[in-house]
Each structure stands twice: as structure tokens, then as C-alpha cells.
Design an enzyme around this catalytic site. Structure first.
Site, PDB file in Angstrom:
ATOM      1  NE  ARG A   1      -1.129   2.029   4.746  1.00  0.00           N
ATOM      2  CZ  ARG A   1      -0.082   1.253   4.537  1.00  0.00           C
ATOM      3  NH1 ARG A   1       0.996   1.735   3.976  1.00  0.00           N
ATOM      4  NH2 ARG A   1      -0.109  -0.017   4.888  1.00  0.00           N
TER       5      ARG A   1
ATOM      6  CG  ASP B   1       1.858   0.853   7.524  1.00  0.00           C
ATOM      7  OD1 ASP B   1       2.810   0.671   6.738  1.00  0.00           O
ATOM      8  OD2 ASP B   1       1.362  -0.057   8.214  1.00  0.00           O
TER       9      ASP B   1
ATOM     10  CD  GLU C   1       8.312  -0.338  -2.079  1.00  0.00           C
ATOM     11  OE1 GLU C   1       7.320   0.348  -1.766  1.00  0.00           O
ATOM     12  OE2 GLU C   1       8.379  -1.568  -1.911  1.00  0.00           O
TER      13      GLU C   1
ATOM     14  CG  PHE D   1       9.580   2.259  11.631  1.00  0.00           C
ATOM     15  CD1 PHE D   1       9.659   1.098  10.860  1.00  0.00           C
ATOM     16  CD2 PHE D   1       8.329   2.822  11.854  1.00  0.00           C
ATOM     17  CE1 PHE D   1       8.522   0.523  10.322  1.00  0.00           C
ATOM     18  CE2 PHE D   1       7.184   2.241  11.318  1.00  0.00           C
ATOM     19  CZ  PHE D   1       7.287   1.097  10.553  1.00  0.00           C
TER      20      PHE D   1
ATOM     21  CG  ASP E   1      14.381  -1.837   6.076  1.00  0.00           C
ATOM     22  OD1 ASP E   1      15.133  -2.788   6.324  1.00  0.00           O
ATOM     23  OD2 ASP E   1      14.061  -0.995   6.931  1.00  0.00           O
TER      24      ASP E   1
ATOM     25  CE  LYS F   1      13.858   2.599   6.904  1.00  0.00           C
ATOM     26  NZ  LYS F   1      13.171   1.677   7.845  1.00  0.00           N
TER      27      LYS F   1
ATOM     28  CE  LYS G   1      -3.673  -1.983   2.878  1.00  0.00           C
ATOM     29  NZ  LYS G   1      -4.366  -1.806   4.183  1.00  0.00           N
ATOM     30  N   GLY G   2       2.036   1.163   0.600  1.00  0.00           N
ATOM     31  CA  GLY G   2       2.827   2.343   0.955  1.00  0.00           C
ATOM     32  C   GLY G   2       3.118   3.333  -0.153  1.00  0.00           C
TER      33      GLY G   2
HETATM   34  P1  IMP Z   1      12.204  -4.503   2.565  1.00  0.00           P
HETATM   35  O1  IMP Z   1      11.712  -5.739   1.875  1.00  0.00           O
HETATM   36  O2  IMP Z   1      12.896  -4.829   3.863  1.00  0.00           O
HETATM   37  O3  IMP Z   1      13.078  -3.646   1.670  1.00  0.00           O
HETATM   38  O4  IMP Z   1      10.934  -3.699   3.029  1.00  0.00           O
HETATM   39  C1  IMP Z   1      10.247  -2.886   2.167  1.00  0.00           C
HETATM   40  C2  IMP Z   1       8.871  -2.528   2.673  1.00  0.00           C
HETATM   41  O5  IMP Z   1       8.783  -2.484   4.097  1.00  0.00           O
HETATM   42  C3  IMP Z   1       8.521  -1.154   2.196  1.00  0.00           C
HETATM   43  O6  IMP Z   1       7.890  -1.198   0.954  1.00  0.00           O
HETATM   44  C4  IMP Z   1       7.597  -0.634   3.273  1.00  0.00           C
HETATM   45  O7  IMP Z   1       6.270  -1.011   2.978  1.00  0.00           O
HETATM   46  C5  IMP Z   1       8.076  -1.330   4.515  1.00  0.00           C
HETATM   47  N1  IMP Z   1       8.972  -0.446   5.275  1.00  0.00           N
HETATM   48  C6  IMP Z   1      10.318  -0.421   5.265  1.00  0.00           C
HETATM   49  N2  IMP Z   1      10.809   0.532   6.056  1.00  0.00           N
HETATM   50  C7  IMP Z   1       9.720   1.169   6.567  1.00  0.00           C
HETATM   51  C8  IMP Z   1       9.571   2.298   7.444  1.00  0.00           C
HETATM   52  O8  IMP Z   1      10.531   2.933   7.924  1.00  0.00           O
HETATM   53  N3  IMP Z   1       8.287   2.653   7.745  1.00  0.00           N
HETATM   54  C9  IMP Z   1       7.201   2.021   7.247  1.00  0.00           C
HETATM   55  N4  IMP Z   1       7.302   0.971   6.403  1.00  0.00           N
HETATM   56  C10 IMP Z   1       8.551   0.553   6.077  1.00  0.00           C
HETATM   57 MG    MG Z   2       6.136  -0.394   0.312  1.00  0.00          MG
END
Ligand code: IMP
Ligand code: MG
Length: 178
Positions: A166, A160, A100, A153, A104, A132, A44-45
Site C-alpha cells: 500500500r 494492496d 474510492e 490486478f 472492479d 476497471k 483501507k485502499g
Molecule cells: P469491487 O466491489 O469488485 O468493485 O471491488 C472493489 C474493491 O476491491 C476496491 O475498493 C479495492 O479495495 C479492491 N480491488 C479491486 N481491484 C483491485 C486491484 O487491482 N488491486 C487491489 N485491490 C483491488
Molecule cells: Mg477500496
């Protein structure tokens, strides 16, 4: 407002966000000039970033949506990614841009990138508002980044915490609970 009881600090105001979005849009307008692109917005983000970005693109665009399982109720990624909602068109021979809002560990996008590639598009590139970079555990080719950020975070502007926040126009940071 929704943030009152928690320990949040403003991290990026709407002007700073706008500068980052414009920077990405300008690069895309230059690199994809005259091409048709398929935007794959990662729900959703990314819905807020995608809606701001798409209005700054001077290109012919199709907008598609995917939803992947990710953090769910936790602050950290579980490491396993599954598809909850898939795109609804054939992307073979098309130029695809994955949209995106934040990367992270990179696990979510690694999974999505490989899956999209297997459909034999003309190209796939990843566009993220926030990166990040220090948190990356898997290699993922991210070509367009609005802004590199520290390991914090964040909430707001589509991001969210347990489905809340959001709708905040600015981005706030939350101290990891110890
Ligand atoms: P990854 O697979 O670890 O790269 O995570 C990516 C997803 O985790 C992102 O698309 C976000 O939806 C969520 N996410 C990562 N960091 C944050 C944050 O700081 N706040 C809120 N959602 C996050
Ligand atoms: Mg996302």
C-alpha cells in the site's frame, strides 16, 4: 523493496497519478463551488488517494471513513459486502462524495451507495481514481473517474496484495496467477 520476488511491472508513475488526481480535483472544485461536502473515504485502499485529493479541494469538507469487507485475502471479490466501520455523522441533506481508489465489479460501491442514499443526503456521487470498467457486474453510477484501466490486478498507492504494497508511491501491475 517489497516487490522484488514478484512479477510486477510499473503501470502508472507518480506523475501520471498526480495528473489523474488533479483532473478529478478540478472537476470537483468546479461542480461543488461554494458548497460544503462530506467525503466518505473507503478504507483501507482509498486513504492515499483521499489524502492527496483533499489537499487539492478548495471546498469546505468533512472527511469521514467507512470500512467494508471486500477482497480480503483473495484476488477476486467474494460478492458479499458487510460494514466493518461506519461513518460517524448524519449525512441528511448533505452533499456526499464517496472516495474510492479502484472499482472492479462494482459490488462494494453498489452496496455503499444504496446505504448512503437511504440516509437521505442532498446528493451522493462516486469518485474513483481508477476504474476497471470492463469488469463491472452491477450497475453503479460513477461520476468522477481519474483514469479508466484494463483488467489488471494493481498494487501501490493504497492498493494492496494481502495487505502489502500500500505504501508504494507508484502503481504496479501483477499478472494474475494461472
Ligand atoms: P469491487 O466491489 O469488485 O468493485 O471491488 C472493489 C474493491 O476491491 C476496491 O475498493 C479495492 O479495495 C479492491 N480491488 C479491486 N481491484 C483491485 C486491484 O487491482 N488491486 C487491489 N485491490 C483491488
Ligand atoms: Mg477500496
Amino acid at each position: 523493496m517489497v516487490l522484488d520476488q514478484k512479477n510486477f511491472t510499473r503501470y502508472l508513475n507518480r506523475h501520471e497519478i498526480d495528473v489523474a488526481v488533479r483532473g478529478v480535483a478540478e472537476k470537483l472544485n468546479r461542480d461543488y463551488k461554494g458548497k460544503k461536502v462530506v467525503l466518505v473515504c473507503v478504507l483501507k485502499g482509498a486513504f492515499v488517494f483521499c489524502s492527496d485529493l483533499v489537499r487539492q479541494l478548495d471546498l469546505e469538507v468533512d472527511v469521514e471513513f467507512v470500512r467494508l469487507s471486500s477482497y480480503g485475502r483473495a484476488l477476486r471479490s467474494s460478492g458479499t459486502v458487510t460494514i466493518i466501520k461506519d461513518i460517524s455523522i448524519d449525512i441528511r441533506d448533505k452533499h456526499v462524495l464517496v472516495i474510492e481508489e479502484i472499482i472492479d465489479s462494482g459490488r462494494t460501491l453498489r452496496f455503499l451507495y444504496d446505504r448512503l442514499k437511504s440516509a437521505e443526503p442532498a446528493s451522493v456521487e462516486i469518485v474513483t481514481l481508477l476504474d476497471k470498467k470492463a469488469k463491472r457486474v452491477t450497475d453503479v453510477p460513477v461520476k468522477y473517474v481519474g483514469r479508466e484501466i484494463d483488467d489488471q490486478f494493481l498494487v501501490g498507492y493504497g492498493l494492496d496484495l494481502e495487505e502489502k504494497c500500500r505504501n508504494l508511491p507508484d502503481i504496479y501491475y501483477l499478472k494474475y496467477p494461472n
